[in-house]
Design a protein around this motif. Structure first.
Motif, PDB file in Angstrom:
ATOM      1  N   LEU A 150      -1.687   0.297 -13.216  1.00 49.41           N
ATOM      2  CA  LEU A 150      -0.418  -0.031 -12.865  1.00 49.41           C
ATOM      3  C   LEU A 150       0.113  -1.025 -12.021  1.00 49.41           C
ATOM      4  CD1 LEU A 150       0.852   3.843 -12.751  1.00 49.41           C
ATOM      5  CD2 LEU A 150       1.152   2.028 -14.372  1.00 49.41           C
ATOM      6  N   THR A 151      -1.076  -1.570 -11.049  1.00 50.89           N
ATOM      7  CA  THR A 151      -0.520  -2.328  -9.988  1.00 50.89           C
ATOM      8  C   THR A 151      -0.744  -3.950 -10.659  1.00 50.89           C
ATOM      9  OG1 THR A 151      -2.671  -2.293  -8.892  1.00 50.89           O
ATOM     10  CG2 THR A 151      -0.957  -1.311  -7.830  1.00 50.89           C
ATOM     11  N   ALA A 152      -1.730  -3.674 -11.483  1.00 57.23           N
ATOM     12  CA  ALA A 152      -1.970  -4.998 -12.399  1.00 57.23           C
ATOM     13  C   ALA A 152      -0.953  -5.286 -13.326  1.00 57.23           C
ATOM     14  CB  ALA A 152      -3.509  -4.860 -13.356  1.00 57.23           C
ATOM     15  N   THR A 153      -0.308  -4.016 -13.932  1.00 61.96           N
ATOM     16  CA  THR A 153       0.720  -4.246 -15.095  1.00 61.96           C
ATOM     17  C   THR A 153       1.792  -4.935 -14.104  1.00 61.96           C
ATOM     18  OG1 THR A 153      -0.186  -2.434 -16.155  1.00 61.96           O
ATOM     19  CG2 THR A 153       2.035  -2.944 -16.346  1.00 61.96           C
ATOM     20  N   GLY A 154       2.090  -4.318 -12.830  1.00 65.25           N
ATOM     21  CA  GLY A 154       3.042  -4.761 -12.009  1.00 65.25           C
ATOM     22  C   GLY A 154       3.060  -6.327 -11.887  1.00 65.25           C
ATOM     23  N   ALA A 155       1.822  -6.683 -11.593  1.00 63.51           N
ATOM     24  CA  ALA A 155       1.490  -8.294 -11.214  1.00 63.51           C
ATOM     25  C   ALA A 155       1.928  -8.848 -12.743  1.00 63.51           C
ATOM     26  CB  ALA A 155       0.177  -8.516 -10.987  1.00 63.51           C
ATOM     27  N   THR A 156       1.533  -8.612 -13.774  1.00 68.36           N
ATOM     28  CA  THR A 156       1.996  -9.183 -15.158  1.00 68.36           C
ATOM     29  C   THR A 156       3.492  -9.385 -15.416  1.00 68.36           C
ATOM     30  OG1 THR A 156       1.635  -7.256 -16.491  1.00 68.36           O
ATOM     31  CG2 THR A 156      -0.445  -8.602 -16.060  1.00 68.36           C
ATOM     32  N   VAL A 157       3.949  -8.250 -14.792  1.00 73.65           N
ATOM     33  CA  VAL A 157       5.695  -8.318 -14.946  1.00 73.65           C
ATOM     34  C   VAL A 157       6.106  -9.472 -14.139  1.00 73.65           C
ATOM     35  CG1 VAL A 157       7.787  -6.970 -14.232  1.00 73.65           C
ATOM     36  CG2 VAL A 157       5.836  -5.868 -15.433  1.00 73.65           C
ATOM     37  N   CYS A 158       5.481  -9.776 -12.805  1.00 67.82           N
ATOM     38  CA  CYS A 158       5.747 -10.745 -11.925  1.00 67.82           C
ATOM     39  C   CYS A 158       5.683 -12.019 -12.647  1.00 67.82           C
ATOM     40  CB  CYS A 158       5.211 -10.794 -10.814  1.00 67.82           C
ATOM     41  SG  CYS A 158       5.666  -9.128  -9.803  1.00 67.82           S
ATOM     42  N   ALA A 159       4.509 -12.064 -13.486  1.00 66.37           N
ATOM     43  CA  ALA A 159       4.330 -13.416 -14.274  1.00 66.37           C
ATOM     44  C   ALA A 159       5.125 -13.621 -15.622  1.00 66.37           C
ATOM     45  CB  ALA A 159       2.844 -13.635 -14.572  1.00 66.37           C
ATOM     46  N   ASP A 160       5.925 -12.512 -15.896  1.00 69.99           N
ATOM     47  CA  ASP A 160       6.769 -12.437 -17.011  1.00 69.99           C
ATOM     48  C   ASP A 160       6.242 -12.413 -18.168  1.00 69.99           C
ATOM     49  OD1 ASP A 160       9.585 -12.887 -15.621  1.00 69.99           O
ATOM     50  OD2 ASP A 160       9.145 -15.233 -15.536  1.00 69.99           O
ATOM     51  N   PHE A 204      -4.797  -0.690  -1.405  1.00 66.86           N
ATOM     52  CA  PHE A 204      -3.467  -1.353  -1.799  1.00 66.86           C
ATOM     53  C   PHE A 204      -2.955  -1.966  -0.872  1.00 66.86           C
ATOM     54  CE2 PHE A 204      -4.385   2.028  -4.776  1.00 66.86           C
ATOM     55  CZ  PHE A 204      -4.742   1.398  -6.001  1.00 66.86           C
ATOM     56  N   SER A 205      -2.202  -2.851  -0.802  1.00 70.21           N
ATOM     57  CA  SER A 205      -1.128  -3.573  -0.130  1.00 70.21           C
ATOM     58  C   SER A 205       0.130  -2.570   0.351  1.00 70.21           C
ATOM     59  CB  SER A 205      -0.633  -5.122  -0.379  1.00 70.21           C
ATOM     60  OG  SER A 205       0.067  -4.700  -1.415  1.00 70.21           O
ATOM     61  N   PRO A 206       0.540  -2.937   1.370  1.00 68.51           N
ATOM     62  CA  PRO A 206       1.834  -2.002   1.548  1.00 68.51           C
ATOM     63  C   PRO A 206       2.979  -2.111   0.203  1.00 68.51           C
ATOM     64  CG  PRO A 206       1.456  -2.952   3.470  1.00 68.51           C
ATOM     65  CD  PRO A 206       0.501  -3.466   2.427  1.00 68.51           C
ATOM     66  N   GLN A 207       3.077  -3.385  -0.197  1.00 71.25           N
ATOM     67  CA  GLN A 207       3.960  -3.501  -1.534  1.00 71.25           C
ATOM     68  C   GLN A 207       3.600  -2.888  -2.542  1.00 71.25           C
ATOM     69  OE1 GLN A 207       2.701  -6.160   0.399  1.00 71.25           O
ATOM     70  NE2 GLN A 207       4.027  -7.154   1.430  1.00 71.25           N
ATOM     71  N   GLU A 208       2.108  -2.810  -2.856  1.00 69.92           N
ATOM     72  CA  GLU A 208       1.722  -2.120  -3.844  1.00 69.92           C
ATOM     73  C   GLU A 208       1.680  -0.436  -3.589  1.00 69.92           C
ATOM     74  OE1 GLU A 208      -1.886  -5.006  -5.365  1.00 69.92           O
ATOM     75  OE2 GLU A 208      -2.359  -3.466  -3.647  1.00 69.92           O
ATOM     76  N   GLU A 209       1.535  -0.024  -2.364  1.00 74.86           N
ATOM     77  CA  GLU A 209       2.005   1.479  -2.299  1.00 74.86           C
ATOM     78  C   GLU A 209       3.491   1.698  -2.217  1.00 74.86           C
ATOM     79  OE1 GLU A 209       0.012   3.816  -1.190  1.00 74.86           O
ATOM     80  OE2 GLU A 209      -2.073   2.776  -1.011  1.00 74.86           O
ATOM     81  N   ALA A 210       4.224   0.847  -1.978  1.00 79.27           N
ATOM     82  CA  ALA A 210       5.612   1.234  -2.114  1.00 79.27           C
ATOM     83  C   ALA A 210       5.993   1.242  -3.772  1.00 79.27           C
ATOM     84  CB  ALA A 210       6.576   0.074  -1.511  1.00 79.27           C
ATOM     85  N   TYR A 211       5.298   0.415  -4.635  1.00 80.30           N
ATOM     86  CA  TYR A 211       5.521   0.462  -5.829  1.00 80.30           C
ATOM     87  C   TYR A 211       4.962   1.603  -6.426  1.00 80.30           C
ATOM     88  CZ  TYR A 211       3.943  -1.005 -10.581  1.00 80.30           C
ATOM     89  OH  TYR A 211       3.739  -1.319 -12.038  1.00 80.30           O
ATOM     90  N   LEU A 212       3.960   1.993  -6.136  1.00 74.22           N
ATOM     91  CA  LEU A 212       3.078   3.205  -6.800  1.00 74.22           C
ATOM     92  C   LEU A 212       4.121   4.462  -6.326  1.00 74.22           C
ATOM     93  CD1 LEU A 212      -0.425   2.420  -6.105  1.00 74.22           C
ATOM     94  CD2 LEU A 212       0.737   2.544  -8.459  1.00 74.22           C
ATOM     95  N   ALA A 213       4.572   4.457  -5.195  1.00 69.90           N
ATOM     96  CA  ALA A 213       5.503   5.585  -4.467  1.00 69.90           C
ATOM     97  C   ALA A 213       6.903   5.560  -5.443  1.00 69.90           C
ATOM     98  CB  ALA A 213       5.734   5.317  -3.088  1.00 69.90           C
ATOM     99  N   GLN A 214       7.197   4.453  -5.603  1.00 67.69           N
ATOM    100  CA  GLN A 214       8.515   4.683  -6.286  1.00 67.69           C
ATOM    101  C   GLN A 214       8.327   5.125  -7.721  1.00 67.69           C
ATOM    102  OE1 GLN A 214      10.712   1.066  -6.066  1.00 67.69           O
ATOM    103  NE2 GLN A 214      12.402   1.670  -7.141  1.00 67.69           N
ATOM    104  N   LEU A 261      11.563   0.970 -15.839  1.00 62.93           N
ATOM    105  CA  LEU A 261      11.121   1.419 -14.722  1.00 62.93           C
ATOM    106  C   LEU A 261      10.046   0.629 -14.130  1.00 62.93           C
ATOM    107  CD1 LEU A 261      11.317   3.659 -12.561  1.00 62.93           C
ATOM    108  CD2 LEU A 261       9.406   4.529 -13.750  1.00 62.93           C
ATOM    109  N   ILE A 262       8.991   0.192 -14.918  1.00 64.00           N
ATOM    110  CA  ILE A 262       7.833  -0.728 -14.433  1.00 64.00           C
ATOM    111  C   ILE A 262       8.447  -1.880 -13.921  1.00 64.00           C
ATOM    112  CG2 ILE A 262       5.691  -1.854 -15.091  1.00 64.00           C
ATOM    113  CD1 ILE A 262       4.972   0.863 -16.664  1.00 64.00           C
ATOM    114  N   SER A 263       9.310  -2.388 -14.980  1.00 67.33           N
ATOM    115  CA  SER A 263       9.670  -3.849 -14.350  1.00 67.33           C
ATOM    116  C   SER A 263      10.736  -3.823 -13.318  1.00 67.33           C
ATOM    117  CB  SER A 263      10.689  -4.544 -15.888  1.00 67.33           C
ATOM    118  OG  SER A 263       9.967  -4.585 -17.023  1.00 67.33           O
ATOM    119  N   ASP A 264      11.775  -2.944 -13.328  1.00 67.45           N
ATOM    120  CA  ASP A 264      12.513  -2.799 -12.215  1.00 67.45           C
ATOM    121  C   ASP A 264      11.729  -2.751 -10.894  1.00 67.45           C
ATOM    122  OD1 ASP A 264      14.599  -3.238 -14.046  1.00 67.45           O
ATOM    123  OD2 ASP A 264      15.163  -1.218 -14.196  1.00 67.45           O
TER     124      ASP A 264
END
Length: 163
Positions: free
Chosen positions: A114-124, A89-99, A152-155
């Motif tokens: 969960l990282t894929a879900t976070g990417a879909t949130v970024c795509a609205d 995982f990238s550092p951004q993904e690591e921070a996302y998972l840690a939070q 929480l996932i969105s934020d």
């Protein structure tokens, strides 16, 4: 009448099967399949009139042996230490998972989802987020309700992944 017809059919089948015999290949009938080495040897010996068959064969052997100059096989040995694994995982993904972990979500084993879900949130695309939030609640990976996990996932995704 039926017995005669049955006997004739049986005899015809036996004759047909006997005629198909001889499918076994004898070693006399086997022909040699040319390999790369023999093709190179034939080409070299026919194209250069000064080359003798032994020098063409030597050249072909040198070429075929230089093709396989990769790493040589080594004997097996016991592994004493597990090599250090790099994070996928990238550092951004690591921070996302840690939070998400710090907020009370058990992310072990589902980090990719969960990282894929976070990417879909970024795509609205919030449909996937809502479905994953409901699954996390049903799998008892969190004590929050589905709406709280979705928020929480969105934020967390917007803070760490969407840039």
């Amino acid at each position: 009448m039926r017995k005669v017809a049955l006997c004739l059919a049986t005899a015809a089948s036996a004759a047909a099967l006997t005629a198909c015999g001889g499918a076994t290949v004898d070693s006399d009938e086997v022909t040699e399949t040319p390999t790369v080495t023999s093709e190179v040897t034939e080409t070299e010996s026919s194209s250069s009139s000064s080359a003798t068959p032994s020098s063409a064969t030597t050249t072909a052997r040198e070429r075929s042996s230089s093709i396989g100059n990769g790493p040589e096989d080594e004997p097996a040995r016991e592994v004493t230490d597990v090599p250090q694994q790099a994070s996928a995982f990238s550092p951004q993904e690591e921070a996302y998972l840690a939070q998400l972990r710090e907020s009370g979500v058990n992310v072990d084993g589902i980090e990719d989802q969960l990282t894929a879900t976070g990417a879909t949130v970024c795509a609205d695309n919030l449909i996937t987020r809502d479905a994953v939030a409901g699954q996390l609640v049903e799998q008892r990976r969190t004590d929050m309700d589905a709406a709280g996990v979705a928020a929480l996932i969105s934020d967390t995704a917007r803070a760490n992944l969407c840039s």
